[in-house]
Write a protein that holds these residues in place. Structure first.
Motif, PDB file in Angstrom:
ATOM      1  N   LEU A  98      26.406   1.431  34.019  1.00 33.50           N
ATOM      2  CA  LEU A  98      25.622   2.433  34.732  1.00 33.50           C
ATOM      3  C   LEU A  98      24.191   2.452  34.221  1.00 33.50           C
ATOM      4  O   LEU A  98      23.892   1.875  33.161  1.00 33.50           O
ATOM      5  N   ASN A  99      23.326   3.100  34.958  1.00 36.33           N
ATOM      6  CA  ASN A  99      21.914   3.209  34.577  1.00 36.33           C
ATOM      7  C   ASN A  99      21.777   3.905  33.216  1.00 36.33           C
ATOM      8  O   ASN A  99      22.500   4.846  32.910  1.00 36.33           O
ATOM      9  N   ASP A 100      20.829   3.444  32.411  1.00 37.32           N
ATOM     10  CA  ASP A 100      20.678   3.969  31.043  1.00 37.32           C
ATOM     11  C   ASP A 100      20.334   5.463  31.000  1.00 37.32           C
ATOM     12  O   ASP A 100      20.897   6.219  30.193  1.00 37.32           O
ATOM     13  N   ALA A 101      19.422   5.891  31.865  1.00 37.77           N
ATOM     14  CA  ALA A 101      19.031   7.310  31.838  1.00 37.77           C
ATOM     15  C   ALA A 101      20.175   8.188  32.352  1.00 37.77           C
ATOM     16  O   ALA A 101      20.414   9.289  31.841  1.00 37.77           O
ATOM     17  N   ALA A 156       4.129   5.872  37.127  1.00 38.29           N
ATOM     18  CA  ALA A 156       4.097   6.803  35.982  1.00 38.29           C
ATOM     19  C   ALA A 156       4.445   6.096  34.682  1.00 38.29           C
ATOM     20  O   ALA A 156       3.809   6.321  33.650  1.00 38.29           O
ATOM     21  N   GLU A 157       5.449   5.183  34.731  1.00 39.26           N
ATOM     22  CA  GLU A 157       5.842   4.560  33.459  1.00 39.26           C
ATOM     23  C   GLU A 157       4.797   3.577  32.946  1.00 39.26           C
ATOM     24  O   GLU A 157       4.828   3.203  31.792  1.00 39.26           O
ATOM     25  N   HIS A 158       3.851   3.195  33.792  1.00 39.13           N
ATOM     26  CA  HIS A 158       2.764   2.347  33.307  1.00 39.13           C
ATOM     27  C   HIS A 158       1.636   3.161  32.681  1.00 39.13           C
ATOM     28  O   HIS A 158       0.687   2.617  32.139  1.00 39.13           O
TER      29      HIS A 158
HETATM   30  C1  BGC Z   1      13.968   1.584  35.400  1.00 40.38           C
HETATM   31  C2  BGC Z   1      15.030   2.660  35.307  1.00 40.38           C
HETATM   32  C3  BGC Z   1      15.360   2.903  33.850  1.00 40.38           C
HETATM   33  C4  BGC Z   1      14.113   3.225  33.067  1.00 40.38           C
HETATM   34  C5  BGC Z   1      14.379   3.406  31.590  1.00 40.38           C
HETATM   35  C6  BGC Z   1      12.760   2.003  34.591  1.00 40.38           C
HETATM   36  O1  BGC Z   1      11.792   1.012  34.668  1.00 40.38           O
HETATM   37  O2  BGC Z   1      13.567   1.371  36.748  1.00 40.38           O
HETATM   38  O3  BGC Z   1      16.168   2.290  36.025  1.00 40.38           O
HETATM   39  O4  BGC Z   1      16.275   3.968  33.759  1.00 40.38           O
HETATM   40  O5  BGC Z   1      13.149   2.198  33.218  1.00 40.38           O
HETATM   41  O6  BGC Z   1      14.907   2.256  31.023  1.00 40.38           O
END
Ligand code: BGC
Length: 251
Positions: A98-101, A156-158
């Motif tokens: 499953l997805n980490d978050a 946002a994550e960038h």
């Molecule tokens: C991914 C997410 C992930 C997150 C943290 C993101 O770039 O798209 O699926 O949960 O990074 O790893």
């Protein structure tokens, strides 16, 4: 009952057996650097190494840092793009994937800050990327990808992941300003009653959380970065003997 949980991150693959009733690791966790580039074959080899380190033969849950639907990887922002379309559950010998978050959120909702919280609760993990897990009255809406919302023309994550803070040498208050701007946006879209922040940065929450001022309460994850391992183990248990992916819906 003990279940092996494995958390695949952008920089490390971590695992430990988990007592899923207590929500605690029962042995010291193992951490092996994520192979670079993080292609399916080498990553699967490390996952197997973790299983072997504990001489494990019971159920296994594995997190993945991308969208995972029915065990199949749909996105791969921070690992090699060749993951897209891979049946990870099959690659990891039948583990629940499953997805980490989402995994971290499940653990935090069961044993941590989200326990007994109704309403809309959002878990955000700040690490290599930004991960999200959304809960409505304790029920997970899987695979939300709020780390990719656009802020000032960028994902946002960038702008606001912990990796960006480290790589750009941002001070804690400067980085916290970016996180605050992001959280305001998320707050406007979802009106959550609580935001739980996890991932690598949650261990140092005292350094940056005091600079973040929004209307919604924001608390650091109680399980810090063990949440992914614990949540993966929980999901493997819920998946039952065939260890396929399931959601918490209806349970
Ligand atoms: C991914 C997410 C992930 C997150 C943290 C993101 O770039 O798209 O699926 O949960 O990074 O790893």
């Amino acid at each position: 009952m003990d279940v092996l949980g494995i958390d695949i991150g952008g920089s490390g693959i971590k695992g430990a057996p988990v007592d899923i009733t207590a929500g605690k690791l029962v042995e010291d966790r193992v951490r092996i650097p994520t192979p670079q580039p993080a292609r399916p074959g080498p990553v699967a080899a490390v996952v197997r190494q973790v299983v072997e380190r504990f001489s494990w033969s019971g159920p296994v849950g594995v997190t993945f840092p991308g969208v995972v639907r029915d065990g199949v990887v749909m996105t791969a922002a921070n690992v090699h793009h060749s993951w897209i379309g891979v049946d990870a559950a099959e690659l990891f010998d039948g583990a629940a994937v499953l997805n980490d978050a989402d995994a971290a959120g499940i653990a935090e909702m069961t044993f941590g800050e989200g326990r007994n919280r109704r309403g809309t609760v959002l878990m955000l993990t700040f690490g290599t990327g930004i991960g999200s897990a959304l809960f409505a009255d304790g029920v997970l809406v899987p695979n939300t990808e709020f780390g990719h919302l656009e802020i000032r023309g960028k994902e946002a994550e960038h702008r606001a992941s912990d990796r960006v803070r480290e790589e750009n040498g941002l001070s804690w208050d400067k980085w916290a300003g970016r996180v605050e701007e992001y959280l305001r946006h998320v707050e406007m879209l979802l009106s959550p009653s609580l935001i739980v922040v996890g991932g690598g940065a949650s261990r140092k929450a005292d350094k940056w959380l005091p600079y973040v001022h929004i209307d919604t309460p924001v608390v650091p994850a109680a399980l810090q970065n063990e949440a992914g391992i614990i949540g993966a183990a929980q999901m493997a248990f819920l998946a039952g003997p065939d260890r396929g992916i399931v959601s918490l819906h209806g349970r």
